[in-house]
Design an enzyme around this catalytic site. Sequence first.
Site, mmCIF file in Angstrom:
data_model
loop_
_atom_site.group_PDB
_atom_site.id
_atom_site.type_symbol
_atom_site.label_atom_id
_atom_site.label_comp_id
_atom_site.label_asym_id
_atom_site.label_seq_id
_atom_site.Cartn_x
_atom_site.Cartn_y
_atom_site.Cartn_z
ATOM 1 N N ASN A 61 -21.798 -36.312 50.254
ATOM 2 C CA ASN A 61 -20.674 -36.963 49.836
ATOM 3 C C ASN A 61 -19.753 -36.310 50.792
ATOM 4 O O ASN A 61 -19.916 -35.108 51.112
ATOM 5 C CB ASN A 61 -20.300 -36.705 48.455
ATOM 6 C CG ASN A 61 -20.281 -35.565 47.950
ATOM 7 O OD1 ASN A 61 -21.120 -34.655 48.093
ATOM 8 N ND2 ASN A 61 -19.364 -35.166 46.837
ATOM 9 N N GLU A 63 -15.470 -36.156 50.938
ATOM 10 C CA GLU A 63 -14.192 -36.527 50.503
ATOM 11 C C GLU A 63 -13.166 -36.431 51.530
ATOM 12 O O GLU A 63 -13.314 -36.308 52.652
ATOM 13 C CB GLU A 63 -14.337 -35.301 49.466
ATOM 14 C CG GLU A 63 -15.388 -35.479 48.221
ATOM 15 C CD GLU A 63 -14.848 -34.570 47.358
ATOM 16 O OE1 GLU A 63 -13.918 -33.653 47.120
ATOM 17 O OE2 GLU A 63 -15.668 -34.913 46.140
ATOM 18 N N GLU A 74 -25.066 -40.983 48.037
ATOM 19 C CA GLU A 74 -25.982 -42.165 48.702
ATOM 20 C C GLU A 74 -25.465 -43.148 49.511
ATOM 21 O O GLU A 74 -26.307 -43.733 50.341
ATOM 22 C CB GLU A 74 -25.886 -42.813 47.043
ATOM 23 C CG GLU A 74 -26.691 -41.947 46.036
ATOM 24 C CD GLU A 74 -25.594 -41.223 45.300
ATOM 25 O OE1 GLU A 74 -24.515 -40.533 45.818
ATOM 26 O OE2 GLU A 74 -25.802 -40.954 43.889
ATOM 27 N N CYS A 111 -23.560 -43.247 40.684
ATOM 28 C CA CYS A 111 -22.697 -43.941 40.141
ATOM 29 C C CYS A 111 -22.915 -45.590 40.213
ATOM 30 O O CYS A 111 -23.680 -45.733 41.138
ATOM 31 C CB CYS A 111 -21.283 -43.608 40.568
ATOM 32 S SG CYS A 111 -21.146 -44.185 42.476
HETATM 33 N N1 THU Z 1 -20.573 -38.532 44.201
HETATM 34 C C1 THU Z 1 -21.560 -38.714 44.787
HETATM 35 O O1 THU Z 1 -21.757 -38.512 45.834
HETATM 36 N N2 THU Z 1 -22.496 -39.653 44.196
HETATM 37 C C2 THU Z 1 -22.609 -40.105 42.850
HETATM 38 O O2 THU Z 1 -23.432 -40.977 42.622
HETATM 39 C C3 THU Z 1 -21.449 -39.859 42.089
HETATM 40 C C4 THU Z 1 -20.243 -39.180 42.775
HETATM 41 C C5 THU Z 1 -19.468 -37.886 44.669
HETATM 42 C C6 THU Z 1 -18.143 -38.559 44.891
HETATM 43 C C7 THU Z 1 -17.277 -37.388 44.933
HETATM 44 O O3 THU Z 1 -17.181 -36.599 46.237
HETATM 45 C C8 THU Z 1 -17.700 -36.130 44.002
HETATM 46 O O4 THU Z 1 -19.030 -36.526 43.683
HETATM 47 C C9 THU Z 1 -17.309 -36.219 42.677
HETATM 48 O O5 THU Z 1 -17.225 -37.579 41.963
#
Ligand code: THU
Length: 159
Positions: A61, A63, A74, A111
Amino acid sequence: MEKEITINFELIPNYAQLSDIEKTLFDKAKIAREQAYAPYSNFLVGCAILLENGEIVTGSNQENAAYPSGLCAERTTIFWTSANYPDVKIKKMLVIGAPKNAANSPAIPPCGACRQSILEYEAKQKEAIEIYFASPSGEVVKTKSIRDLLPFSFDGTFL
Ligand code: THU
């Protein structure tokens, strides 16, 4: 009329019960997770994708100070994969997500937005993608298709 949808999944209680390729995906997703850029949530997610040619693509991920500009592990990984290997099928995706300093964290599923994105590529390649989500300690949930995680799904056939 009441109806029912059944979904299927397999619970793999620990790392030792994974196959060799599953162990490799787990190891790579775990390393990718440690490279996540998540200074705002401190929730680190790593992803490893196995292609039909045997190559493995990883991501994490990413940010952003403008929060919605960030992206999940993902989608970071599957978008890069499709951009660079547009004609190579995706066989498996393994995701490990957990808070940075969590001692005990369960296997956490992708998610909803990521499920929708994965569905698009499953539909595009006309072949199911096996989805695994795991805890850093090695508890793993496996589904044979993203459709098990998104039973009432919206895809291009409705357009
Ligand atoms: N996040 C993911 O990378 N994948 C998911 O399926 C759920 C959430 C990340 C997004 C954000 O950077 C952090 O987790 C908190 O939501």
